[in-house]
Design a protein around this motif. Sequence first.
Motif, PDB file in Angstrom:
ATOM      1  N   ILE A 229       0.862  -1.185   0.000  1.00  0.00           N
ATOM      2  CA  ILE A 229       0.000   0.000   0.000  1.00  0.00           C
ATOM      3  C   ILE A 229       0.896   1.233   0.000  1.00  0.00           C
ATOM      4  O   ILE A 229       1.781   1.367   0.857  1.00  0.00           O
ATOM      5  CB  ILE A 229      -0.930  -0.007   1.227  1.00  0.00           C
ATOM      6  CG1 ILE A 229      -1.810  -1.260   1.219  1.00  0.00           C
ATOM      7  CG2 ILE A 229      -1.799   1.243   1.246  1.00  0.00           C
ATOM      8  CD1 ILE A 229      -2.696  -1.391   2.442  1.00  0.00           C
ATOM      9  N   LEU A 322      -1.421  -1.178  -4.087  1.00  0.00           N
ATOM     10  CA  LEU A 322      -2.583  -0.300  -3.975  1.00  0.00           C
ATOM     11  C   LEU A 322      -2.086   1.128  -3.802  1.00  0.00           C
ATOM     12  O   LEU A 322      -1.310   1.418  -2.887  1.00  0.00           O
ATOM     13  CB  LEU A 322      -3.447  -0.710  -2.778  1.00  0.00           C
ATOM     14  CG  LEU A 322      -4.053  -2.116  -2.836  1.00  0.00           C
ATOM     15  CD1 LEU A 322      -4.844  -2.398  -1.566  1.00  0.00           C
ATOM     16  CD2 LEU A 322      -4.946  -2.251  -4.036  1.00  0.00           C
ATOM     17  N   ASN A 323      -2.533   1.992  -4.683  1.00  0.00           N
ATOM     18  CA  ASN A 323      -2.104   3.389  -4.664  1.00  0.00           C
ATOM     19  C   ASN A 323      -3.229   4.271  -4.150  1.00  0.00           C
ATOM     20  O   ASN A 323      -4.350   4.224  -4.675  1.00  0.00           O
ATOM     21  CB  ASN A 323      -1.701   3.837  -6.071  1.00  0.00           C
ATOM     22  CG  ASN A 323      -0.522   3.059  -6.615  1.00  0.00           C
ATOM     23  OD1 ASN A 323       0.620   3.286  -6.231  1.00  0.00           O
ATOM     24  ND2 ASN A 323      -0.788   2.132  -7.519  1.00  0.00           N
ATOM     25  N   HIS A 352     -12.393   5.832  -6.798  1.00  0.00           N
ATOM     26  CA  HIS A 352     -11.454   4.715  -6.745  1.00  0.00           C
ATOM     27  C   HIS A 352     -11.555   3.916  -8.030  1.00  0.00           C
ATOM     28  O   HIS A 352     -12.587   3.911  -8.705  1.00  0.00           O
ATOM     29  CB  HIS A 352     -11.724   3.825  -5.519  1.00  0.00           C
ATOM     30  CG  HIS A 352     -12.840   2.855  -5.710  1.00  0.00           C
ATOM     31  ND1 HIS A 352     -14.168   3.227  -5.605  1.00  0.00           N
ATOM     32  CD2 HIS A 352     -12.839   1.531  -6.009  1.00  0.00           C
ATOM     33  CE1 HIS A 352     -14.931   2.171  -5.818  1.00  0.00           C
ATOM     34  NE2 HIS A 352     -14.161   1.125  -6.070  1.00  0.00           N
ATOM     35  N   GLY A 357      -6.518   1.425  -6.850  1.00  0.00           N
ATOM     36  CA  GLY A 357      -6.439   2.290  -5.685  1.00  0.00           C
ATOM     37  C   GLY A 357      -7.473   3.397  -5.758  1.00  0.00           C
ATOM     38  O   GLY A 357      -8.548   3.235  -6.356  1.00  0.00           O
TER      39      GLY A 357
END
Length: 555
Positions: A229, A322-323, A352, A357
Amino acid sequence: MAAPGAAATDLEVVRGKRAALFFAAVAIVLGLPLWWKTTETYRAPLPYSEISGLNALQLRLMVPVTVVFTRESVPSDDQEKLPFIVVHEREIPLKYKMKIKCRFQKAYRRALDHEEEALSLGSMQEAEIMLAEPQEQAEGSLTVYVIPEHSSLLPQDMMSYIGPERTAVVRGIMHREAFNIVGRRVIQVAQAMSLTEDVLAAALADHLPEDKWSSDKRRPLKSSLGYEITFSLLNPDPKSHDVHWDIEGAVRRYVQPFLSALSAAGNFSVDSQILYYAVLGVNPRFDPASSSYYLAAHSLPHVINPVESRLGSSAASLYPVLNFLLYVPELAHSPLYIQDKDGAPVATNAFHSPRWGGIMVYNVDPKAYNASKLPVRVEVDMEQVMEVFLAQLRLLFGIAQPQLPVKCLFSGPKSEGLTTWELDRLLWARSVENLATATTTLTSLAQLLGKISNIVIKDDVASEVYRAVAAVQKAAEELASGHLASAFTASQEAVTSSERAFFDPSLLHLLYFPDDQKFAIYIPLFLPMAVPILLSLVKIFLETRKSWKKPEKID
């Protein structure tokens, strides 16, 4: 004198014939088998029959449900029949080769003394604290308490209650069909807390046809052993904004408790970065009515690609990344708002992207520009930001709001942002997804090795295949027994072993070495040796045939 010379010539001819026959016998009896054995492709045996049987695998997902009846929750005649077990089974209607059945095993019993005392308290919170003290429940199991019909533990307009743990409460009824009525209420609550068609369909989104589930429902991340993350602060105008964010403290207060509760689903690593002069790939439009700028819904997909090239977080990662981007718009485009499909501003000013992300736009207070010179110091409200990012993180993992029955009170998640039964539901979905992925991988590998015969199958590859097949079978057995934790572990092992076997580099060594290349290599080696032997054998055959046809002399 001619007789000895003729005899010597005949002897040489016999010796030549014997030598030719000997060389031919050695080449055929020893040479060809030895050459064949030393040049054959080694292929360790694989369980092809067991792999083909995985396509017809039927999953039975057993959910143990303990139904506890308090005094006066059902008629006394029904109380005398306790305890007993009732099984409710239904098939999940999915267009998938693997048949999935959900089995609720309801164990009916009377309430114990401490349970009676807890359910007689004034509030559900106090009752839950007292009920959670004696023992911990197993993963995937549920306990439903049946209270009297007119109990004040729930509001009078509510028929059931779902808590943050693996417990729920339903109202009983004084009726001759009390067990049937209460049983239906228990099933409704249990389905909301465990397995639904939408949850399994989302988990199997990559394996289902497009006409069954559209692409906008493909929100959950694919199952993985770990996730990375990354929180990024984008400041495209550092000359106007001096942005400060306490990301370390926010991760410790908000994100880490959620990830700790979710640790059973995988390992997590968190990092952060600040990117200056990183602008969006879409020019915002100006709205004269509100003197603000906006991003329309149809332009949001074009925002991600230009920004992603600056992130650089997924280049060397072994796990899905995950951005989460916090974008502070430049002064020339402030304030900036995100609009939905209907043109209305999004309340969170964020959106999103499935399996990627989320992005949130953080506008600077217009009053800040009047009070100081540029650059303006901006203190980010991390509580507001993390509230949005945690909601997006739940959606990315497929943890959506439950479909509650009518007149059901839901307490909401705990301070960690995740209920215990939501984690169980995620593990159910991940287990089914892992089994589907492992089965597809093993089937594809078996078909590939069956079609291309010159692929080497090493012993370690075969052992991984055997291990994957055994893990799939074990996971299916554990799911049928209601052992969720061990089933999820076995399903992870099945995916890991199957993919390790499928992507083993040794499978490519002879993939591009067809048989015609073999002949091109070995013919120049064997032809000079084979031609004299073949010509000698032909000559011997012809002479022997001629001698058989020669007539005998009769004196």
